[in-house]
Design a protein around this motif. Structure first.
Motif, PDB file in Angstrom:
ATOM      1  N   ILE A 120     -11.975  -0.395  -0.110  1.00 14.66           N
ATOM      2  CA  ILE A 120     -11.067  -1.652   0.302  1.00 14.66           C
ATOM      3  C   ILE A 120     -11.492  -1.861   1.692  1.00 14.66           C
ATOM      4  N   GLU A 138      -1.785  -7.372   4.251  1.00 11.10           N
ATOM      5  CA  GLU A 138      -1.024  -6.659   3.507  1.00 11.10           C
ATOM      6  C   GLU A 138      -0.667  -7.568   2.269  1.00 11.10           C
ATOM      7  N   VAL A 140      -1.637   5.376   3.066  1.00 11.99           N
ATOM      8  CA  VAL A 140      -2.778   4.492   3.094  1.00 11.99           C
ATOM      9  C   VAL A 140      -2.479   3.431   4.629  1.00 11.99           C
ATOM     10  N   ARG A 141      -1.342   3.080   4.892  1.00  7.11           N
ATOM     11  CA  ARG A 141      -0.775   2.287   5.481  1.00  7.11           C
ATOM     12  C   ARG A 141      -1.565   2.128   6.968  1.00  7.11           C
ATOM     13  N   PHE A 159       0.982  -1.244  -0.001  1.00  5.06           N
ATOM     14  CA  PHE A 159       0.035   0.129   0.026  1.00  5.06           C
ATOM     15  C   PHE A 159       0.967   1.171  -0.085  1.00  5.06           C
ATOM     16  N   LEU A 164      -9.376   0.057  -5.869  1.00  2.58           N
ATOM     17  CA  LEU A 164      -7.933   0.613  -5.614  1.00  2.58           C
ATOM     18  C   LEU A 164      -6.866  -0.641  -6.115  1.00  2.58           C
ATOM     19  N   PHE A 165      -7.447  -1.749  -5.913  1.00  6.74           N
ATOM     20  CA  PHE A 165      -6.409  -2.757  -6.362  1.00  6.74           C
ATOM     21  C   PHE A 165      -6.436  -3.494  -7.595  1.00  6.74           C
ATOM     22  N   VAL A 202     -10.299   3.985  -1.256  1.00  6.86           N
ATOM     23  CA  VAL A 202      -9.658   3.648  -0.113  1.00  6.86           C
ATOM     24  C   VAL A 202     -10.818   2.971   0.794  1.00  6.86           C
ATOM     25  N   PHE A 242      -5.187   1.143   6.849  1.00  3.21           N
ATOM     26  CA  PHE A 242      -5.357  -0.109   6.544  1.00  3.21           C
ATOM     27  C   PHE A 242      -4.973  -1.030   7.637  1.00  3.21           C
TER      28      PHE A 242
END
Ligand code: HEM
Length: 400
Positions: free
Chosen positions: A184, A78, A68-69, A64, A165-166, A181, A72
């Motif tokens: 997710i 992860e 954003v880390r 990420f 996002l992914f 974000v 999340f």
């Protein structure tokens, strides 16, 4: 920057334009866009895939972006699905789902897949024409994977959008970064809740199956359990949509649809050839963990590789006349459409069932299926490792 090695490398984008020229000149080429060595020959690809202890699948950049880390943390795993894990964790986690994805056991989902397919066709059959990609090939895999995993298939659009996002389909990659974000976070919160529900209320779905395996002693954390499910949607939906859309466009364009869709055996054989001929996954990344060789050429530790499945499946040393779509081709099963080795596609049996049902329902419901006259050029979309087409406009005969 190209590494100095004793084998010939070229800096080239030709891989995606003229695969045969690339393969015959060099097997390993440095590519400035992919930022790594492109492995293009069948034998070299097999060498890499058969040595997962030397060639890692772990992502080299943090999963990420930095801002954003913290958002999340503790909520979104992860590493999603199995692709990003090396051993010993990969095999342990794959065990939790492997016995679910065997063809014999997946057969129980066939009636529901057929029902969902017919339901979609009901929505457009009277029009005599449609963009089959958007009306059929796109929703069906999302609904099917949701059903199999234990999610609500009626929420297929929300599921697709939540994963924007992914990656995923172009039409789902919309919204502000803030919305993506949040998407997710939302999908992981939804799945985490279902995982807790299924702990005590088991059903016939993948979330419950993983609980059954954990009960039998498989070591797995709740976070790893969570990592399996949204990742499955990512790995399985766009690939299946693209393979059907690209495959149908080739069959219709070449006048092979009638023959290919005639009966179960014809559909099976045509599908396997399409998986060889047209790569929905053009290739995947690997990293050399130690100094090694590929096809006799030295490769330094830390080298990034792009294993070009699209090229390997068209290698004439493995498949005679590889650029011909031959739906009667014999011994085609060693193609690289589903990869190979420890990371070989987990969902391949489900994809095969789904794609064959899709072909049979379309043949049954849309007589005289043809490409729409106004649709002459196939426009390809490339996003990272995925390849697809933007639309598939077709027409069929209406009853008089
Ligand atoms: C892995 C292709 C459908 C789940 C892979 C790989 C390929 C692939 C090439 C290997 C990746 C690598 O080498 O790193 C495809 C194609 C599909 C399809 C062309 C459709 C036509 C599906 C479906 C699912 C799925 C329907 C699940 C519902 C997975 C998973 C992996 C994977 C979980 C990772 C396996 C592992 O790392 O152990 N797929 N796939 N795929 N696929 Fe598929």
């Amino acid at each position: 920057m190209a590494r100095k090695l004793s084998c010939p490398f070229a800096d080239s984008r030709a891989l995606f334009e003229d695969l045969s020229a690339v393969r015959s000149k060099h097997s390993l080429q440095h590519d400035s866009v992919l930022k790594g060595l492109v492995i293009s020959r069948y034998s070299d690809i097999v060498e890499v895939l058969d040595k997962p202890e030397t060639f890692s699948s772990k992502p080299t950049i943090p999963p990420f972006p930095e801002p954003v880390r913290p958002i999340f943390a503790g909520k979104v795993p992860e590493k999603s699905t199995l692709l990003n894990w090396d051993n010993p964790d990969h095999d342990r986690l794959r065990l939790s789902v492997a016995s679910f994805f065997v063809p014999r056991r997946l057969q129980r989902f066939e009636p529901e897949i057929k029902r969902l397919a017919h339901e979609l066709v009901d929505g457009f059959v009277a029009d005599g024409k449609a963009d089959l990609k958007h009306s059929f090939a796109l929703p069906l895999p999302l609904k099917v994977i949701a059903t199999v995993a234990g999610l609500d298939p009626a929420r297929w659009q929300w599921l697709g959008r939540s994963l924007a996002l992914f990656g995923g389909h172009a039409e789902f990659r919309t919204g502000t970064i803030h919305e993506q974000v949040q998407g997710i976070l939302d999908i992981h919160a939804y799945v985490a809740e279902l995982i807790q529900e299924r702990k005590t209320d088991r059903r016939d779905d993948l979330i419950s199956h993983i609980w059954n395996e954990r009960d039998k002693g498989l070591e797995m954390t709740d976070m790893e359990h969570l990592a399996m499910i949204p990742g499955l949607l990512l790995a399985g939906h766009e690939t299946t949509t693209n393979l059907l859309s690209m495959g149908m466009s080739h069959l219709l364009h070449l006048g092979l649809w009638e023959k290919a869709s005639k009966d179960d055996d014809s559909r099976k054989s045509a599908l396997e050839e399409l998986l060889r001929f047209e790569s929905a996954v053009t290739g995947m990344r690997r990293e050399a963990l130690v100094e090694t060789t590929i096809g006799g050429c030295p490769v330094a530790a830390g080298t990034q590789l792009f294993v070009a499945y699209n090229s390997g499946s068209r290698d004439p040393t493995r498949f005679p006349m590889p650029d011909v779509l031959d739906i009667d081709r014999q011994s085609v099963t060693q193609h690289l459409g589903f990869g190979r080795g420890i990371h070989a596609c987990l969902g391949a049996p489900l994809a095969r069932i789904l794609l064959q049902i899709e072909m049979s329902v379309l043949a049954e419901r849309l007589p005289g299926l043809r490409l729409d006259e106004e649709y002459s050029e196939i426009e390809y979309d490339h996003v990272h490792e995925a390849r697809g087409i933007s639309k598939l406009e077709v027409a069929w005969e209406l009853p008089v």
